[in-house]
Design a protein around this motif. Structure first.
Motif, PDB file in Angstrom:
ATOM      1  N   ALA A 161       0.816  -1.227   0.000  1.00 40.30           N
ATOM      2  CA  ALA A 161       0.000   0.000   0.000  1.00 40.30           C
ATOM      3  C   ALA A 161       0.841   1.264   0.000  1.00 40.30           C
ATOM      4  O   ALA A 161       0.293   2.360   0.100  1.00 40.30           O
ATOM      5  N   TYR A 162       2.158   1.153  -0.142  1.00 42.37           N
ATOM      6  CA  TYR A 162       3.041   2.315   0.034  1.00 42.37           C
ATOM      7  C   TYR A 162       2.669   3.471  -0.885  1.00 42.37           C
ATOM      8  O   TYR A 162       2.387   3.306  -2.074  1.00 42.37           O
ATOM      9  N   GLN A 163       2.701   4.677  -0.301  1.00 43.86           N
ATOM     10  CA  GLN A 163       2.592   5.921  -1.042  1.00 43.86           C
ATOM     11  C   GLN A 163       3.706   6.845  -0.550  1.00 43.86           C
ATOM     12  O   GLN A 163       4.121   6.761   0.608  1.00 43.86           O
ATOM     13  N   PRO A 164       4.259   7.720  -1.414  1.00 45.51           N
ATOM     14  CA  PRO A 164       5.324   8.635  -0.965  1.00 45.51           C
ATOM     15  C   PRO A 164       4.901   9.399   0.291  1.00 45.51           C
ATOM     16  O   PRO A 164       3.817   9.970   0.346  1.00 45.51           O
ATOM     17  N   ASP A 207      13.578  -7.939   9.361  1.00 50.14           N
ATOM     18  CA  ASP A 207      13.113  -8.229   8.002  1.00 50.14           C
ATOM     19  C   ASP A 207      13.549  -7.129   7.042  1.00 50.14           C
ATOM     20  O   ASP A 207      13.997  -7.394   5.922  1.00 50.14           O
ATOM     21  N   LEU A 208      13.397  -5.882   7.482  1.00 51.04           N
ATOM     22  CA  LEU A 208      13.741  -4.747   6.623  1.00 51.04           C
ATOM     23  C   LEU A 208      15.252  -4.664   6.375  1.00 51.04           C
ATOM     24  O   LEU A 208      15.684  -4.382   5.255  1.00 51.04           O
ATOM     25  N   LEU A 215      19.255  -6.214  -1.232  1.00 54.94           N
ATOM     26  CA  LEU A 215      19.130  -5.288  -2.359  1.00 54.94           C
ATOM     27  C   LEU A 215      20.449  -4.594  -2.656  1.00 54.94           C
ATOM     28  O   LEU A 215      20.874  -4.485  -3.821  1.00 54.94           O
ATOM     29  N   ARG A 216      21.133  -4.112  -1.622  1.00 52.73           N
ATOM     30  CA  ARG A 216      22.350  -3.328  -1.816  1.00 52.73           C
ATOM     31  C   ARG A 216      23.568  -4.185  -2.182  1.00 52.73           C
ATOM     32  O   ARG A 216      24.422  -3.767  -2.963  1.00 52.73           O
ATOM     33  N   LEU A 217      23.649  -5.386  -1.597  1.00 49.97           N
ATOM     34  CA  LEU A 217      24.832  -6.216  -1.817  1.00 49.97           C
ATOM     35  C   LEU A 217      24.631  -7.242  -2.928  1.00 49.97           C
ATOM     36  O   LEU A 217      25.599  -7.825  -3.420  1.00 49.97           O
ATOM     37  N   GLY A 218      23.381  -7.475  -3.300  1.00 49.90           N
ATOM     38  CA  GLY A 218      23.097  -8.458  -4.335  1.00 49.90           C
ATOM     39  C   GLY A 218      23.407  -9.874  -3.917  1.00 49.90           C
ATOM     40  O   GLY A 218      23.845 -10.702  -4.730  1.00 49.90           O
ATOM     41  N   ILE A 219      23.205 -10.187  -2.639  1.00 53.99           N
ATOM     42  CA  ILE A 219      23.473 -11.528  -2.115  1.00 53.99           C
ATOM     43  C   ILE A 219      22.254 -12.023  -1.348  1.00 53.99           C
ATOM     44  O   ILE A 219      21.408 -11.219  -0.927  1.00 53.99           O
ATOM     45  N   GLU A 287      13.032   7.344  -0.171  1.00 53.64           N
ATOM     46  CA  GLU A 287      13.129   6.447  -1.319  1.00 53.64           C
ATOM     47  C   GLU A 287      13.789   5.120  -0.972  1.00 53.64           C
ATOM     48  O   GLU A 287      13.452   4.081  -1.540  1.00 53.64           O
ATOM     49  N   VAL A 288      14.744   5.146  -0.040  1.00 51.18           N
ATOM     50  CA  VAL A 288      15.420   3.897   0.334  1.00 51.18           C
ATOM     51  C   VAL A 288      14.436   2.969   1.033  1.00 51.18           C
ATOM     52  O   VAL A 288      14.441   1.745   0.806  1.00 51.18           O
ATOM     53  N   TYR A 289      13.585   3.518   1.875  1.00 58.68           N
ATOM     54  CA  TYR A 289      12.536   2.722   2.520  1.00 58.68           C
ATOM     55  C   TYR A 289      11.620   2.113   1.467  1.00 58.68           C
ATOM     56  O   TYR A 289      11.270   0.928   1.542  1.00 58.68           O
ATOM     57  N   HIS A 290      11.246   2.905   0.469  1.00 61.07           N
ATOM     58  CA  HIS A 290      10.387   2.411  -0.605  1.00 61.07           C
ATOM     59  C   HIS A 290      11.054   1.255  -1.348  1.00 61.07           C
ATOM     60  O   HIS A 290      10.432   0.214  -1.598  1.00 61.07           O
ATOM     61  N   GLU A 291      12.323   1.405  -1.702  1.00 66.81           N
ATOM     62  CA  GLU A 291      13.048   0.352  -2.403  1.00 66.81           C
ATOM     63  C   GLU A 291      13.144  -0.919  -1.556  1.00 66.81           C
ATOM     64  O   GLU A 291      13.038  -2.040  -2.075  1.00 66.81           O
TER      65      GLU A 291
END
Length: 318
Positions: A161-164, A207-208, A215-219, A287-291
């Protein structure tokens, strides 16, 4: 100064506020925002106390909205606190009967003109904060998934349900861990093949962080269960050995690096007032939270099996 108004109106509340400011020497409206707290009677004391502490850094008008007795006749009671009792202005609005379903019509006239609005749910979060009547009034909407019966499910619901402008204290609690992890992995290090975050079972912050690292490390980053308190360890597998950050007391962590001496790092668990003060420092979308929420959704989506095609005779090939 505390003023109690029973069976009142927003006009009477505004008049009482102006009179209170006059009696206190004409104190000015030096507010940087309006903070709406959507709470209940049981949680209102702790929520307002945390908001008052955060308001020492961010002067604001606090509007605590409490819906009571939905089957009663519509009535509005207000408790106004100004002066020494609060660094800004605190108005506790108790709405009875059907009025509680239209809280936005009561709150809107009491917003401080030309300043941002933040809505905070210290308890159960709405499924879509941006579409909640009081959430629609705000530039920022703050929830706390750990207060729900199922924090993991709540985070997934908030992600969908995320919105900016949305954020959650589960993410705010991750800030010290993310800072330490970023500082640790910013140094030259062997290639990392996998990671692991250990925390209590119902800990959405873990979890977050796991999703953020993945996401950041690709592992792949596993989420394991520990006895707590909170997050107790983060570890990364390398060819030279594991890089580990272990915190067992909720205050101090030990950073272990292959071939180096262990280091102690301050990593204390913060209270609600500190979390709220951090969130009030920024009013732009995170934006980082959204990603990270998007990564949570990706991790939660099961992989579909490869489609099978029938052969020329109509028999499916396996």
């Amino acid at each position: 100064m505390t003023i109690d108004l029973t069976d009142t109106t927003t006009g009477a509340i505004d008049t009482a506020l102006n009179e209170a400011r006059r009696r206190l020497g004409g104190m000015t409206l030096g507010m940087v925002l309006t903070l709406i707290i959507v709470t209940d009677e049981a949680a209102q004391y702790d929520a307002i106390r945390s908001a008052n502490q955060a308001a020492r850094e961010h002067p604001c008008r606090i509007l605590a909205v409490i819906a009571r007795k939905p089957k009663a006749d519509s009535r509005l009671d207000a408790e106004i606190r100004v002066g020494e009792a609060s660094p800004g202005e605190t108005i506790v609005l108790r709405m009875y009967g059907p009025l509680g379903q239209h809280a936005d019509s009561v709150v809107a006239p009491l917003l401080v003109p030309d300043v941002p609005v933040v809505t905070w749910w210290p308890g159960e979060a709405p499924e879509i904060p941006a579409k909640h009547p009081l959430g629609a009034l705000a530039q920022r909407r703050v929830t706390d998934s750990v207060s729900s019966d199922d924090p993991h499910e709540t985070i997934a619901t908030l992600a969908a349900a995320y919105q900016p402008g949305d954020t959650d204290f589960g993410w705010t609690r991750a800030t010290p861990w993310r800072s330490l992890l970023a500082a640790t992995l910013d140094q030259a290090h062997p290639d990392i093949s996998a990671g692991e975050i250990a925390a209590e079972q119902d800990n959405p912050t873990a979890d977050l962080i796991a999703a953020w690292l993945s996401l950041r490390l690709g592992i792949p980053v596993a989420r394991t269960v520990s006895g707590g308190p909170g997050i107790t360890a983060a570890s990364f597998s390398t060819a030279d050995g594991d890089i580990r950050i272990v915190r067992t007391d909720g205050r101090t962590a030990t950073l272990s690096w292959p071939g180096r001496i262990d280091r102690m790092v301050s990593l204390h668990r913060r209270d609600t007032a500190e979390l709220l003060a951090e969130e009030l420092r920024r009013l732009d979308p995170d934006e980082v939270y959204h990603e990270t929420l998007n990564q949570i959704l990706i991790n939660a989506t099961p992989e579909l099996p490869e489609p099978v095609e029938p052969d020329e005779g109509g028999v499916t090939r396996v």
